[in-house]
Design an enzyme around this catalytic site. Structure first.
Site, short mmCIF file in Angstrom:
data_model
loop_
_atom_site.label_atom_id
_atom_site.label_comp_id
_atom_site.label_asym_id
_atom_site.label_seq_id
_atom_site.Cartn_x
_atom_site.Cartn_y
_atom_site.Cartn_z
N TYR A 1 1.07 -1.26 -0.08
CA TYR A 1 -0.09 0.15 -0.32
C TYR A 1 0.87 1.33 0.21
CZ TYR A 1 -3.57 -3.05 2.13
OH TYR A 1 -5.67 -3.46 1.91
N SER B 1 -22.16 4.05 0.07
CA SER B 1 -22.71 4.89 0.22
C SER B 1 -22.96 6.58 -0.44
CB SER B 1 -21.47 5.45 1.68
OG SER B 1 -20.37 5.88 0.46
N LEU C 1 -19.45 -1.64 2.09
CA LEU C 1 -19.86 -0.49 1.41
C LEU C 1 -19.73 -0.69 0.00
CD1 LEU C 1 -18.73 2.71 3.70
CD2 LEU C 1 -20.88 0.97 3.75
#
Length: 306
Positions: free
Chosen positions: A36, A191, A185
């Site tokens: 990452y 969202s 999500l």
């Protein structure tokens, strides 16, 4: 992941403040990958955990190879590479052990038994506590578990990504393996979030592309309707649904701001009855989702999709 460029630029001070707020709220799991931000995320977490190491379980994925321009160039899960990766991770995090260590993806060039065996040696040496897996299918899970007990499988799971329910989750239940569910999500789709900033990799995901995004809006509208009826936010409903699917499932929340964290933690106050869970699943059928969760190339190489 979102704190290290995958969703566009992030504010480092806000990222650290969010990690601190999570720990103070009782969150105990921090999940990262050594790839990452090409190590940036581990360095960030290392700074955030100074004086707080005892408050967190660290789950680290390894093996994905990065290029200088931020691209991806494959997977390396050879035993020698595993031992090399862990040394860099321990240094960047500033810790003496990792709680859960896992290959980020299945490396088809290396038998899973060899990879797991190498991590088992790291456990004996005290550098790792438990072994996890990520995005692998039943055959790989069985083979890995035969070498050393597997603590958990990390896999995408949400209202609109329910594929693991068919074959993977029953096997995990049989073997006593837990789940850390990411993408609860659907990377912000549930969202109402849209890719907006340069570097946001969601722009390349099929579910966010224009026609698919428009078709998926019907499912988002259904979630908004149900959450409004219950007097909660759509984010809370989506996370509460995952929590309601079993105590063995731990949602991994991708909040990179304190405001997002607060919304996500609101799900802990939501109790869904079996009837409500069934109603939500009827209103948001996974079969009506437009687009796959990754692009065609990624879907073909995912061991969990075979």
């Amino acid at each position: 992941m979102g704190m290290s460029g995958m969703y566009g630029p992030a504010d480092e001070r806000e990222s650290i403040a969010t990690i601190h707020a999570a720990l103070e709220a009782g969150v105990t799991l921090l999940d990262t990958g050594d790839y990452y931000g090409a190590g940036h995320n581990e360095l960030l977490i290392g700074r955030a955990l100074q004086g707080r190491r005892d408050k967190a379980l660290l789950s680290v994925k390894f093996g994905a190879l990065r290029t200088p321009d931020g691209g991806w160039s494959g997977m390396d899960a050879r035993p020698a590479a595993v031992k090399n990766f862990v040394g860099y991770t321990l240094t960047r995090l500033g810790v003496d052990h990792i709680d859960i260590y896992r290959p980020g993806r299945f490396d088809p060039a290396v038998p899973i038994e060899e990879t797991i065996g190498a991590i088992a040696e790291l456990i004996k040496a005290g550098y790792v506590r438990h072994i996890g897996l990520s995005e692998v299918g039943p055959d790989t899970i069985r083979r890995a578990h035969a070498v050393h007990p597997i603590a958990d499988l990390q896999i995408e799971y949400s209202l609109i990504s329910r594929g693991p329910e068919a074959k993977i989750f029953p096997l995990l239940a049989e073997l006593g393996i837990g789940v850390t569910a990411y993408g609860v999500l659907s990377r912000g789709l549930l969202s109402g979030s849209l890719p907006a900033e340069k570097g946001d990799f969601r722009a390349y995901l099929p579910r966010f592309r224009s026609e698919n995004r428009q078709r998926n809006q019907e499912l988002i509208d259904a979630i908004v309707k149900l959450s409004t009826e219950k007097g909660i936010r759509p984010v809370e409903l989506a996370i509460a649904w995952v929590l309601a699917k079993g105590d063995h499932i731990v949602p991994v929340i991708g909040a990179r701001k304190r405001t997002q964290l607060e919304e996500s933690l609101g799900a802990l106050r939501v109790a869904l009855s079996p009837a409500e869970v069934a109603r939500i699943e009827d209103a948001v059928p996974a079969s009506r989702v437009a687009g796959t969760r990754y692009d065609e190339h990624q879907m073909k190489i995912l061991d969990s999709e075979r």
